[in-house]
Write a protein that holds these residues in place. Sequence first.
Motif, short mmCIF file in Angstrom:
data_model
loop_
_atom_site.label_atom_id
_atom_site.label_comp_id
_atom_site.label_asym_id
_atom_site.label_seq_id
_atom_site.Cartn_x
_atom_site.Cartn_y
_atom_site.Cartn_z
N ASN A 334 40.09 41.59 32.94
CA ASN A 334 40.93 41.25 34.08
C ASN A 334 41.85 40.11 33.65
O ASN A 334 41.51 39.30 32.80
CB ASN A 334 40.07 40.78 35.26
N THR A 354 45.11 41.31 44.45
CA THR A 354 44.65 42.19 43.37
C THR A 354 45.56 43.40 43.21
O THR A 354 46.18 43.88 44.17
CB THR A 354 43.22 42.69 43.62
N HIS A 356 45.35 46.85 40.12
CA HIS A 356 44.75 47.26 38.83
C HIS A 356 45.86 47.58 37.83
O HIS A 356 46.91 48.13 38.17
CB HIS A 356 43.79 48.43 39.02
N VAL A 409 43.25 43.61 37.72
CA VAL A 409 41.94 44.07 37.27
C VAL A 409 42.05 45.31 36.39
O VAL A 409 42.97 46.12 36.52
CB VAL A 409 41.00 44.36 38.47
N GLU A 412 40.09 50.29 36.88
CA GLU A 412 39.94 50.75 38.26
C GLU A 412 39.77 52.25 38.33
O GLU A 412 38.97 52.76 39.11
CB GLU A 412 41.15 50.31 39.09
N LEU A 416 36.48 51.47 39.69
CA LEU A 416 36.69 50.11 40.19
C LEU A 416 35.92 49.09 39.35
O LEU A 416 35.38 48.10 39.87
CB LEU A 416 36.28 49.99 41.67
N SER A 419 37.24 45.09 39.21
CA SER A 419 36.97 44.33 40.43
C SER A 419 35.46 44.22 40.66
O SER A 419 34.98 43.22 41.20
CB SER A 419 37.65 44.97 41.64
N ASP A 440 47.99 48.87 45.58
CA ASP A 440 47.72 50.03 44.73
C ASP A 440 48.69 51.15 45.09
O ASP A 440 48.61 51.71 46.18
CB ASP A 440 46.27 50.50 44.92
N SER A 490 39.63 51.84 46.53
CA SER A 490 40.40 50.92 45.70
C SER A 490 39.69 49.58 45.65
O SER A 490 38.61 49.39 46.23
CB SER A 490 41.83 50.78 46.24
N ASP A 491 40.28 48.62 44.96
CA ASP A 491 39.55 47.43 44.55
C ASP A 491 39.12 46.52 45.69
O ASP A 491 38.19 45.71 45.51
CB ASP A 491 40.40 46.64 43.54
#
Length: 589
Positions: A334, A354, A356, A409, A412, A416, A419, A440, A490-491
């Motif tokens: 990350n 965040t 990814h 991150v 993902e 994921l 994260s 995202d 998602s994260d």
Amino acid sequence: MFSIETKKICAPQRIFPGLAAFAGLVVMSLGACTPPTDHPASSASNTSNETSSEAELTITDEVKTAATAIDAAGLTAVIERLASDELEGRGPASEGDRKARQIIAEEFAQAGLQPAAEDGGWEQSFEIVSITSQAPKTWAFQGSDGVESFQWWEDYIAASGVQTATASVNDAEVVFVGYGIEAPEYDWNDFKDVDLTGKVLLMLNNDPDWDPELFAGDLRLYYGRWTYKYEIAAAKGAVGAIIIHTRPSAGYPWQVVQSSWTGAQFELPAGDEPRIQVAGWLTQDAAARLVASSGHSLEDLEKSAHSRDFAPVALGLKTSLELTNTLEQAETANVLGVLPGSDAVLQNQAVIYTAHHDHLGIGEGDDQEDRIYNGARDNASGVAELVAIAKAFRALPEPPKRSILFLAVGAEEQGLLGSKHYAQNPTFAPGNIAANINFDSANIFGRTVDLPLVGKGKSSLDAIAQQAADLQGRQVVSESDPTQGSFYRSDQFNFAKIGVPALYFDEGTNFVDKESGMNAETLEAWNLSHYHQPSDELDDSWNFEGMVEDSQLGFYCGWILGNQQALPSWTPGDEFEATRKAAIAAVSP
């Protein structure tokens, strides 16, 4: 990807719906670990740990001026760098992945952020295991009337559930288990205490959605996600699980299963959690043929699964399958950059943005084909939004009171993982994280009047989102397709699991430019053609007006969260509420 996490995290964790069925397998411990004491973000605040249900601050002209630092040119420049062929699709642990992380660190530095990893650098590294499985061309099932076989790629996809040289199912009985859900809070149990040790479970995708009195109606819960289904199969002692794919139940076409579940698959290193050997998918047509070969009808079995009285159905079929796995230990990271807060006490709390940075790398195919999954929209665009928002914060006369952490991150697309690693190893204690704002796949279609909020109604962040939307003459609405279970995809999900309320926006469908011809159908057409495909590339068709506006809205939300006195809270009764309260209590005096 297929494991039940048993690692300890830095906050007590309540088992939320979707994991309640095997709560005993999850380790929960108050104070199991603590952030490093020499990190300035690790000290628990002595104030501002009360929670709030509504926004309290007025967005000033200075904040609006700072938001103009977010523009199409800046967004385009970052996307061009990250989505170039040179980065070869940013597959986890690849050279393209390393280059992407270096680019992000450079962009964060140019935006005025400070490196924020535990060691004082830009990267929070973590180990991953690469598993590349070689599946047989056919998967055969033996019944009393003969053998029914299915073709790899066209009919079935299978991935390894274990981190060993081979993954195998040997003469295992196939059992249809309906939706494969055990949810005591909904008085639902598809397993009825049947011993499924060593079986292969055939299960429907999604969760019960035909009655608003069952589960959450059209809103998909974690019970409807493939991750839950493989996890519960492992918890029941099954050796394998097969999910029946349909476009409506999955939220994406079969080609996404083909592209996402083949080639190198990545996971965090395995612990002692239960695992299935084989995680499989069948097309709906293939599943119908399989069930018919047992003398049953898939349609009839699906109908029977629509009842709380459903019990597992042994199909009288047996199957064997062996996957040959190539395993590699690798490392990705990350990327963390922080804008320290301006308040001596509140700077120990954070708002975390965040996005990814990874995508799918280089796929299989003919050398003449474009095999690079550039991931321009998914998710170079999200990282670009983080960089743009960081520049807007730096344009303020003074930083917010709380620190603002920008977290790009990794891995993902593989479950994921980045994260998840951060949530297990946070640089801010979970009780000191005000909120997560996740980006995202940005809006590349134009400005919209509506602003779909994934998970609308779950937390006090709704009011903050609407306050920011009011500045733009927009209306926060529920997600357009609740059947996809986007909140768990998602994260932001990993932050929610440690109690942190989260904002995650989808693109709207009510376009300001009515002459553009854009609507829900054209957005769906884009997803069908380009989502997780090599054609997800930056081109002249992109309209950055919506992306700019959405990024500015995300900036406004973060500014409010960074300055308001109280911490956000989950809606009373929400699945993550108890975890939030415990996390805050853990850092309170």
